[in-house]
Design an enzyme around this catalytic site. Structure first.
Site, PDB file in Angstrom:
ATOM      1  N   LYS A  46      -7.621   5.525 -19.451  1.00 50.61           N
ATOM      2  CA  LYS A  46      -7.867   6.020 -20.803  1.00 50.61           C
ATOM      3  C   LYS A  46      -6.600   5.898 -21.658  1.00 50.61           C
ATOM      4  O   LYS A  46      -6.117   4.806 -21.859  1.00 50.61           O
ATOM      5  CB  LYS A  46      -8.393   7.445 -20.720  1.00 50.61           C
ATOM      6  CG  LYS A  46      -9.466   7.666 -19.628  1.00 50.61           C
ATOM      7  CD  LYS A  46     -10.749   6.893 -19.883  1.00 50.61           C
ATOM      8  CE  LYS A  46     -11.675   6.837 -18.669  1.00 50.61           C
ATOM      9  NZ  LYS A  46     -12.041   8.103 -18.083  1.00 50.61           N
ATOM     10  N   TYR A  92     -15.594  15.802 -15.988  1.00 47.21           N
ATOM     11  CA  TYR A  92     -15.942  14.401 -15.894  1.00 47.21           C
ATOM     12  C   TYR A  92     -17.073  14.225 -14.875  1.00 47.21           C
ATOM     13  O   TYR A  92     -16.997  14.746 -13.762  1.00 47.21           O
ATOM     14  CB  TYR A  92     -14.697  13.600 -15.488  1.00 47.21           C
ATOM     15  CG  TYR A  92     -14.989  12.140 -15.374  1.00 47.21           C
ATOM     16  CD1 TYR A  92     -15.286  11.394 -16.502  1.00 47.21           C
ATOM     17  CD2 TYR A  92     -15.000  11.509 -14.148  1.00 47.21           C
ATOM     18  CE1 TYR A  92     -15.589  10.049 -16.400  1.00 47.21           C
ATOM     19  CE2 TYR A  92     -15.293  10.168 -14.038  1.00 47.21           C
ATOM     20  CZ  TYR A  92     -15.594   9.445 -15.178  1.00 47.21           C
ATOM     21  OH  TYR A  92     -15.889   8.119 -15.067  1.00 47.21           O
ATOM     22  N   ARG A 147       0.846  -1.208   0.000  1.00 47.53           N
ATOM     23  CA  ARG A 147       0.000   0.000   0.000  1.00 47.53           C
ATOM     24  C   ARG A 147       0.875   1.249   0.000  1.00 47.53           C
ATOM     25  O   ARG A 147       0.618   2.214  -0.697  1.00 47.53           O
ATOM     26  CB  ARG A 147      -0.961   0.017   1.192  1.00 47.53           C
ATOM     27  CG  ARG A 147      -1.700   1.350   1.286  1.00 47.53           C
ATOM     28  CD  ARG A 147      -2.981   1.368   2.130  1.00 47.53           C
ATOM     29  NE  ARG A 147      -2.987   0.497   3.266  1.00 47.53           N
ATOM     30  CZ  ARG A 147      -2.343   0.724   4.442  1.00 47.53           C
ATOM     31  NH1 ARG A 147      -1.654   1.837   4.618  1.00 47.53           N
ATOM     32  NH2 ARG A 147      -2.417  -0.151   5.410  1.00 47.53           N
ATOM     33  N   ASP A 195      -6.734  18.016 -14.755  1.00 44.10           N
ATOM     34  CA  ASP A 195      -7.016  16.636 -15.146  1.00 44.10           C
ATOM     35  C   ASP A 195      -6.608  16.523 -16.610  1.00 44.10           C
ATOM     36  O   ASP A 195      -7.287  17.028 -17.503  1.00 44.10           O
ATOM     37  CB  ASP A 195      -8.508  16.344 -14.938  1.00 44.10           C
ATOM     38  CG  ASP A 195      -8.875  14.899 -15.273  1.00 44.10           C
ATOM     39  OD1 ASP A 195      -8.164  14.281 -16.091  1.00 44.10           O
ATOM     40  OD2 ASP A 195      -9.885  14.415 -14.744  1.00 44.10           O
TER      41      ASP A 195
END
Ligand SMILES: *Cc1c(COP(=O)(O)O)cnc(C)c1O
Length: 378
Positions: free
Chosen positions: A195, A98, A46, A170
């Protein structure tokens, strides 16, 4: 090193134990200490993992930032960045963004006392007016989703610096191949690696690139504290995808430009949104700040949406974008369904709006497919 070389080599080196040229997938949760009080470079996945670190270094290098971080999804990345703020802080965000980011901001973060103003970031005065004493951040998508609005990053970053605000871009739609926000003074770059960076529609992932040691420390603290990290296998897939990023982006753009031209002259099309068209209101800024215009084209049609969509064969009806396969989607009922109707209307996301993610197929085949959609009845 030039971008194409960096895409292949940045962040990676042959595995020192075996010479494997492909970065190994370190599918492990934990790492054995050398001795009491002596961890190795990584101690728990993690917190950090060698495969993830390779991806993080690759993305940081391509964006020109000081550190990169990889997340379990684009939303994991957005969520982590927005947690830099605290209750009482205010964010100015572009208004067509988005759908998932809009939902996180207005339906989740507001519950914790973070305030948002959604506005078009195309005008200096409008941004100045939106700044309040508690404003801490400006959130930008350029080109925005789904209307491909362009924001002048130099202009926004100047206002932000004068007012001591953080800026986050972004950069999912452009990728660093077409746009490097950090060159214009932006503080944080965010990605849905789902993407273009991964590019093969087989991973959900996100990334953040920082520009200062303080931001890097804060983002890593949040990533580790909130558990928003990417898995080793997903990191490896994105790392693999990035090797061909320049080739893919070039082809996506060539195909998208040809399709935008085709749509522009089509009698069943009301309006085309593609920053590569000189008629696009952001074209001049896009030409100045980007190396290319990307692979997403949106348009409004004056015939039946369902009929058109049912007539398509190569373009698959699906959310998402940025993969080799061409996709088509209806923003109002799909990617932006989570946005309240009123916000959609205000942003111009109407029911006749269709978004294409133009893939890597032969462009003649793609145009023929669209043609078939326009001629389809029932
Ligand atoms: C898809 C997308 C996101 C969210 O990413 P996920 O990987 O789906 O969580 C955020 N921003 C933009 C611009 C996107 O296209």
């Amino acid at each position: 090193m030039k971008f194409d070389t960096k895409s292949v080599h940045e962040g990676r080196k042959p595995d020192p134990t075996t010479g494997a040229i492909s970065t190994p997938i370190f599918q492990t949760s934990t790492f054995v200490f050398d001795d009491y009080g002596k961890p190795k470079e990584h101690d728990y996945t993690r917190t950090s993992n060698p495969t993830r670190s390779a991806l993080e270094n690759a993305i940081a290098g391509l964006e020109g930032g000081n550190k990169g971080f990889a997340f379990s999804s684009g939303m994991g990345a957005v969520n982590t960045v927005i947690h830099l703020l605290k209750s009482g802080d205010h964010v100015i965000s572009c208004d067509d963004l988005y759908g998932g980011s809009h939902r996180l901001f207005s339906d989740i973060m507001t519950k914790f006392g973070v305030e948002f103003t959604f506005t078009r970031l195309d005008d200096e005065e409008k941004i100045q007016e939106a700044i309040k004493p508690n404003t801490k951040m400006i959130w930008i998508e350029t080109p925005s989703n789904p209307l491909l609005n362009i924001t002048d990053l130099e202009m926004v970053s100047k206002i932000a610096k004068e007012n001591d605000l953080l800026t986050a871009v972004d950069n999912t739609f452009s990728t660093p191949y077409f746009l490097k926000p950090i060159d214009y003074g932006i503080d944080l770059v965010v990605h849905s690696t789902t993407k273009y960076l991964n590019g093969h529609s087989d991973v959900i992932g996100g990334a953040v690139v920082t520009t200062t040691d303080k931001l890097a420390e804060d983002i890593h603290f949040l990533l580790n504290g909130m558990g928003t990290n990417a898995s080793p296998f997903d990191s490896w897939l994105v790392l693999r995808g990035i090797k061909t990023l320049p080739l893919r982006m070039k082809k996506h753009e060539q195909n998208a430009m040809a399709i935008a031209q085709y749509l522009k002259d089509h009698p069943q099309v009301k309006e085309v949104f593609y920053p590569g068209l000189p008629s696009h209101p952001g074209h001049e800024i896009a030409r100045r700040q980007m190396k290319g215009f990307g692979g997403v084209v949106s348009f409004k049609i004056n015939t039946d949406v369902g009929q058109f969509l049912r007539g398509l064969e190569i373009f698959s009806l699906a959310e998402s974008l940025g993969g080799a396969d061409s996709l088509v989607e209806h923003a109002a009922t799909m990617s932006h369904a989570s946005m309240p109707e009123e916000s959609r209307k205000k942003a111009g996301i109407t029911n006749d709006l269709i978004r294409l993610s133009v893939g890597l197929e032969d462009v003649g085949d793609l145009i023929e497919d669209l043609d078939q959609g326009f001629r389809h009845k029932n």
